[in-house]
Design a protein around this motif. Structure first.
Motif, PDB file in Angstrom:
ATOM      1  N   GLN A  44      -9.230  56.860  51.908  1.00  0.00           N
ATOM      2  CA  GLN A  44      -8.172  57.518  51.149  1.00  0.00           C
ATOM      3  C   GLN A  44      -8.771  58.529  50.162  1.00  0.00           C
ATOM      4  OE1 GLN A  44      -5.763  54.535  49.216  1.00  0.00           O
ATOM      5  NE2 GLN A  44      -5.026  53.672  51.155  1.00  0.00           N
ATOM      6  N   ILE A  45      -9.806  58.121  49.459  1.00  0.00           N
ATOM      7  CA  ILE A  45     -10.458  59.003  48.484  1.00  0.00           C
ATOM      8  C   ILE A  45     -11.081  60.209  49.176  1.00  0.00           C
ATOM      9  CG2 ILE A  45     -12.367  59.172  46.825  1.00  0.00           C
ATOM     10  CD1 ILE A  45     -11.663  56.227  46.028  1.00  0.00           C
ATOM     11  N   LEU A  46     -11.702  60.000  50.322  1.00  0.00           N
ATOM     12  CA  LEU A  46     -12.286  61.118  51.078  1.00  0.00           C
ATOM     13  C   LEU A  46     -11.212  62.117  51.511  1.00  0.00           C
ATOM     14  CD1 LEU A  46     -14.972  59.312  53.271  1.00  0.00           C
ATOM     15  CD2 LEU A  46     -15.376  60.939  51.405  1.00  0.00           C
ATOM     16  N   ILE A  47     -10.091  61.606  51.986  1.00  0.00           N
ATOM     17  CA  ILE A  47      -8.984  62.484  52.377  1.00  0.00           C
ATOM     18  C   ILE A  47      -8.508  63.294  51.174  1.00  0.00           C
ATOM     19  CG2 ILE A  47      -6.549  62.497  53.095  1.00  0.00           C
ATOM     20  CD1 ILE A  47      -7.291  60.037  54.895  1.00  0.00           C
ATOM     21  N   ILE A  48      -8.383  62.655  50.026  1.00  0.00           N
ATOM     22  CA  ILE A  48      -7.928  63.336  48.810  1.00  0.00           C
ATOM     23  C   ILE A  48      -8.935  64.394  48.366  1.00  0.00           C
ATOM     24  CG2 ILE A  48      -7.514  62.982  46.331  1.00  0.00           C
ATOM     25  CD1 ILE A  48      -6.072  60.322  47.195  1.00  0.00           C
ATOM     26  N   ILE A  49     -10.214  64.091  48.443  1.00  0.00           N
ATOM     27  CA  ILE A  49     -11.238  65.076  48.068  1.00  0.00           C
ATOM     28  C   ILE A  49     -11.176  66.298  48.978  1.00  0.00           C
ATOM     29  CG2 ILE A  49     -13.744  65.505  48.042  1.00  0.00           C
ATOM     30  CD1 ILE A  49     -14.046  62.589  46.999  1.00  0.00           C
ATOM     31  N   VAL A  50     -11.036  66.074  50.277  1.00  0.00           N
ATOM     32  CA  VAL A  50     -10.942  67.191  51.227  1.00  0.00           C
ATOM     33  C   VAL A  50      -9.677  68.002  50.960  1.00  0.00           C
ATOM     34  CG1 VAL A  50     -10.611  67.789  53.674  1.00  0.00           C
ATOM     35  CG2 VAL A  50     -12.374  66.127  53.019  1.00  0.00           C
ATOM     36  N   SER A  53     -10.006  70.078  47.743  1.00  0.00           N
ATOM     37  CA  SER A  53     -10.868  71.251  47.950  1.00  0.00           C
ATOM     38  C   SER A  53     -10.150  72.333  48.748  1.00  0.00           C
ATOM     39  CB  SER A  53     -12.160  70.843  48.675  1.00  0.00           C
ATOM     40  OG  SER A  53     -12.843  69.869  47.932  1.00  0.00           O
ATOM     41  N   LEU A  54      -9.487  71.928  49.831  1.00  0.00           N
ATOM     42  CA  LEU A  54      -8.743  72.891  50.650  1.00  0.00           C
ATOM     43  C   LEU A  54      -7.587  73.501  49.866  1.00  0.00           C
ATOM     44  CD1 LEU A  54      -8.629  71.010  54.079  1.00  0.00           C
ATOM     45  CD2 LEU A  54      -9.933  73.094  53.529  1.00  0.00           C
ATOM     46  N   SER A  55      -6.975  72.713  48.990  1.00  0.00           N
ATOM     47  CA  SER A  55      -5.854  73.209  48.191  1.00  0.00           C
ATOM     48  C   SER A  55      -6.306  74.294  47.221  1.00  0.00           C
ATOM     49  CB  SER A  55      -5.184  72.059  47.432  1.00  0.00           C
ATOM     50  OG  SER A  55      -4.108  72.536  46.660  1.00  0.00           O
ATOM     51  N   VAL A  56      -7.371  74.036  46.493  1.00  0.00           N
ATOM     52  CA  VAL A  56      -7.859  75.033  45.529  1.00  0.00           C
ATOM     53  C   VAL A  56      -8.226  76.327  46.259  1.00  0.00           C
ATOM     54  CG1 VAL A  56      -9.696  75.595  43.889  1.00  0.00           C
ATOM     55  CG2 VAL A  56      -8.640  73.329  43.828  1.00  0.00           C
ATOM     56  N   LEU A  57      -8.951  76.195  47.348  1.00  0.00           N
ATOM     57  CA  LEU A  57      -9.416  77.368  48.097  1.00  0.00           C
ATOM     58  C   LEU A  57      -8.256  78.128  48.737  1.00  0.00           C
ATOM     59  CD1 LEU A  57     -11.903  78.916  49.322  1.00  0.00           C
ATOM     60  CD2 LEU A  57     -11.668  77.375  51.272  1.00  0.00           C
ATOM     61  N   SER A  58      -7.423  77.441  49.506  1.00  0.00           N
ATOM     62  CA  SER A  58      -6.375  78.132  50.269  1.00  0.00           C
ATOM     63  C   SER A  58      -5.247  78.633  49.376  1.00  0.00           C
ATOM     64  CB  SER A  58      -5.825  77.227  51.375  1.00  0.00           C
ATOM     65  OG  SER A  58      -5.132  76.116  50.846  1.00  0.00           O
ATOM     66  N   SER A  59      -4.874  77.869  48.358  1.00  0.00           N
ATOM     67  CA  SER A  59      -3.790  78.326  47.474  1.00  0.00           C
ATOM     68  C   SER A  59      -4.240  79.535  46.653  1.00  0.00           C
ATOM     69  CB  SER A  59      -3.295  77.199  46.567  1.00  0.00           C
ATOM     70  OG  SER A  59      -4.291  76.800  45.655  1.00  0.00           O
ATOM     71  N   ASP A  60      -5.500  79.556  46.248  1.00  0.00           N
ATOM     72  CA  ASP A  60      -6.028  80.713  45.526  1.00  0.00           C
ATOM     73  C   ASP A  60      -5.977  81.954  46.411  1.00  0.00           C
ATOM     74  OD1 ASP A  60      -7.423  81.664  43.033  1.00  0.00           O
ATOM     75  OD2 ASP A  60      -8.933  82.219  44.539  1.00  0.00           O
ATOM     76  N   ILE A  79       1.216  68.235  49.119  1.00  0.00           N
ATOM     77  CA  ILE A  79       0.598  67.284  50.058  1.00  0.00           C
ATOM     78  C   ILE A  79      -0.448  66.448  49.318  1.00  0.00           C
ATOM     79  CG2 ILE A  79      -0.873  67.109  52.113  1.00  0.00           C
ATOM     80  CD1 ILE A  79       0.738  69.555  53.208  1.00  0.00           C
ATOM     81  N   LEU A  80      -1.264  67.114  48.514  1.00  0.00           N
ATOM     82  CA  LEU A  80      -2.252  66.402  47.695  1.00  0.00           C
ATOM     83  C   LEU A  80      -1.559  65.435  46.743  1.00  0.00           C
ATOM     84  CD1 LEU A  80      -5.173  66.039  46.558  1.00  0.00           C
ATOM     85  CD2 LEU A  80      -4.579  67.848  44.927  1.00  0.00           C
ATOM     86  N   GLY A  81      -0.484  65.882  46.087  1.00  0.00           N
ATOM     87  CA  GLY A  81       0.243  65.031  45.156  1.00  0.00           C
ATOM     88  C   GLY A  81       0.776  63.772  45.825  1.00  0.00           C
ATOM     89  N   ILE A  82       1.281  63.899  47.029  1.00  0.00           N
ATOM     90  CA  ILE A  82       1.771  62.730  47.781  1.00  0.00           C
ATOM     91  C   ILE A  82       0.603  61.806  48.116  1.00  0.00           C
ATOM     92  CG2 ILE A  82       2.678  62.004  50.037  1.00  0.00           C
ATOM     93  CD1 ILE A  82       4.929  62.796  48.191  1.00  0.00           C
ATOM     94  N   GLU A  83      -0.513  62.364  48.544  1.00  0.00           N
ATOM     95  CA  GLU A  83      -1.682  61.521  48.852  1.00  0.00           C
ATOM     96  C   GLU A  83      -2.116  60.731  47.621  1.00  0.00           C
ATOM     97  OE1 GLU A  83      -3.615  64.442  52.290  1.00  0.00           O
ATOM     98  OE2 GLU A  83      -4.606  64.275  50.350  1.00  0.00           O
TER      99      GLU A  83
END
Length: 152
Positions: A44-50, A53-60, A79-83
């Protein structure tokens, strides 16, 4: 690369659905968690970390492309918030928990009680992502509280 970053930022284009894009992204995340959320906390933590990271990069990237601070079509942060809402919980095939987590997260994400709005001031993808991560933390706490009452 542009297509891939937009695909990720928009939650597989769920953020482009008409009206309430944040809710569509949250529904998608809840469905994915319902079917695939691992019971193992490390995974679960690994999924959240990925996802973080993808959220910061892609949303920017998408916010710069659209020249908007926090474009509505960007839902990877929801999606991150739900995770994070489901972190440490076994939502896999538990429809009540999945629905309750979705409901609590959406209310918190829309109302944005303090200190959540403070994190929106962070620059770029950080501001887009971190406020929903904090909303996920608040929602996780509330889900445990309310879920504990329901499952007793």
């Amino acid at each position: 690369m542009k297509f891939l970053l937009e695909f990720i930022a928009t939650g597989f284009f769920s953020g482009k659905l008409p009206k309430m894009p944040g809710t569509w992204g949250s529904i998608l995340a809840s469905i994915l968690c319902y079917f695939f959320w691992p019971s193992n906390l490390t995974y679960q933590i690994l999924i959240i970390i990925v996802t973080f990271s993808l959220s910061v990069l892609s949303s920017d990237f998408v916010s710069k492309q659209l020249r908007e601070k926090d474009p509505d079509i960007v839902v990877i942060d929801e999606i991150l918030g739900i995770e994070i809402t489901f972190l440490g919980l076994n939502v896999y095939h538990d429809i009540k928990l999945a629905f309750l987590g979705l409901l609590i997260f959406r209310v918190i994400d829309i109302i944005k009680p303090p200190p959540i709005p403070w994190f929106e001031r962070l620059p770029g993808g950080w501001g887009i992502t971190v406020d929903d991560a904090v909303a996920g933390i608040v929602s996780n706490f509330l889900l445990r509280l309310v879920g504990g009452l329901i499952y007793v």
